[in-house]
Design a protein around this motif. Structure first.
Motif, PDB file in Angstrom:
ATOM      1  N   UNK A   1     -32.913  -0.586 -18.236  1.00 12.99           N
ATOM      2  CA  UNK A   1     -32.068   0.262 -19.065  1.00 12.99           C
ATOM      3  C   UNK A   1     -31.063   0.990 -18.175  1.00 12.99           C
ATOM      4  N   UNK A   2     -29.802   0.937 -18.563  1.00 11.36           N
ATOM      5  CA  UNK A   2     -28.753   1.649 -17.831  1.00 11.36           C
ATOM      6  C   UNK A   2     -29.017   3.143 -17.906  1.00 11.36           C
ATOM      7  N   UNK A   3     -28.392   3.873 -16.998  1.00 12.01           N
ATOM      8  CA  UNK A   3     -28.544   5.317 -16.973  1.00 12.01           C
ATOM      9  C   UNK A   3     -28.109   5.954 -18.275  1.00 12.01           C
ATOM     10  N   UNK A   4     -28.904   6.874 -18.769  1.00 11.02           N
ATOM     11  CA  UNK A   4     -28.609   7.669 -19.964  1.00 11.02           C
ATOM     12  C   UNK A   4     -28.420   9.110 -19.501  1.00 11.02           C
ATOM     13  N   UNK A   5     -27.400   9.770 -20.006  1.00  8.27           N
ATOM     14  CA  UNK A   5     -27.130  11.148 -19.597  1.00  8.27           C
ATOM     15  C   UNK A   5     -27.683  12.138 -20.620  1.00  8.27           C
ATOM     16  N   UNK A   6     -27.880  13.353 -20.144  1.00 14.84           N
ATOM     17  CA  UNK A   6     -28.444  14.406 -20.994  1.00 14.84           C
ATOM     18  C   UNK A   6     -27.496  14.795 -22.113  1.00 14.84           C
ATOM     19  N   UNK A   7     -28.082  14.899 -23.321  1.00 15.11           N
ATOM     20  CA  UNK A   7     -27.340  15.316 -24.512  1.00 15.11           C
ATOM     21  C   UNK A   7     -28.186  16.314 -25.273  1.00 15.11           C
TER      22      UNK A   7
END
Length: 151
Positions: free
Chosen positions: A36-42
């Motif tokens: 999984x590609x990097x996911x940023x904080x939301x």
């Protein structure tokens, strides 16, 4: 017990996969591994921006990492069609937007690691890296990428 039952007990609703913000895929499968590609904080649908040690505390960083883990679960569901197919969470890499003097990146990323342990039990225990970085795209506080093995 099904992963979905555990998610329901934890009060977690899986989000839809977000469209990539650049030239990459949200996930790639090769053999029994899914990357999984990097996911940023939301938070509340917007980027949760800030620097640990400046605007954000370790506890806020842990919550940001936990929310990233929930987003990763949504993408993982889309990638696999069924989270019960997960044989093992193999590796998690966490990036923490932090001041050079901030040294609790490992504690921040625990927010994600602990959630994977709750959701998958022993299958959620994983190898991990946690890095402090000068900046993350869009000023996000945390970015996490994930590798899992399928049954």
């Amino acid at each position: 017990m099904s992963v979905y039952t555990t998610l329901q007990e934890l009060g977690i609703t899986l989000p839809q996969v977000a469209a990539p913000a650049a030239a990459y895929l949200p996930f790639v499968q090769t053999g029994n591994l899914v990357f999984l590609s990097g996911h940023i904080s939301k938070k509340d649908g917007a980027v949760w921006a800030g620097q640990l040690g400046r605007e954000l505390t370790t506890a806020q960083g842990q919550e940001a990492a936990r929310l990233v883990a929930i987003d990763l679960l949504g993408t993982l569901h889309a990638a696999t069609g069924n989270l019960d197919r997960i044989r093992r969470v193999v590796k998690l890499m966490g990036l923490v937007n932090s001041l050079p003097t901030f040294t609790e990146q490992h504690l921040v990323i625990n927010g994600a690691s602990e959630l994977f342990g709750k959701v998958f039990g022993a299958k959620g225990q994983h190898a991990r890296s946690a890095f402090g970085v000068a900046q993350i795209p869009l000023g996000a506080a945390v970015e996490i990428e994930l590798i899992v093995e399928l049954e």
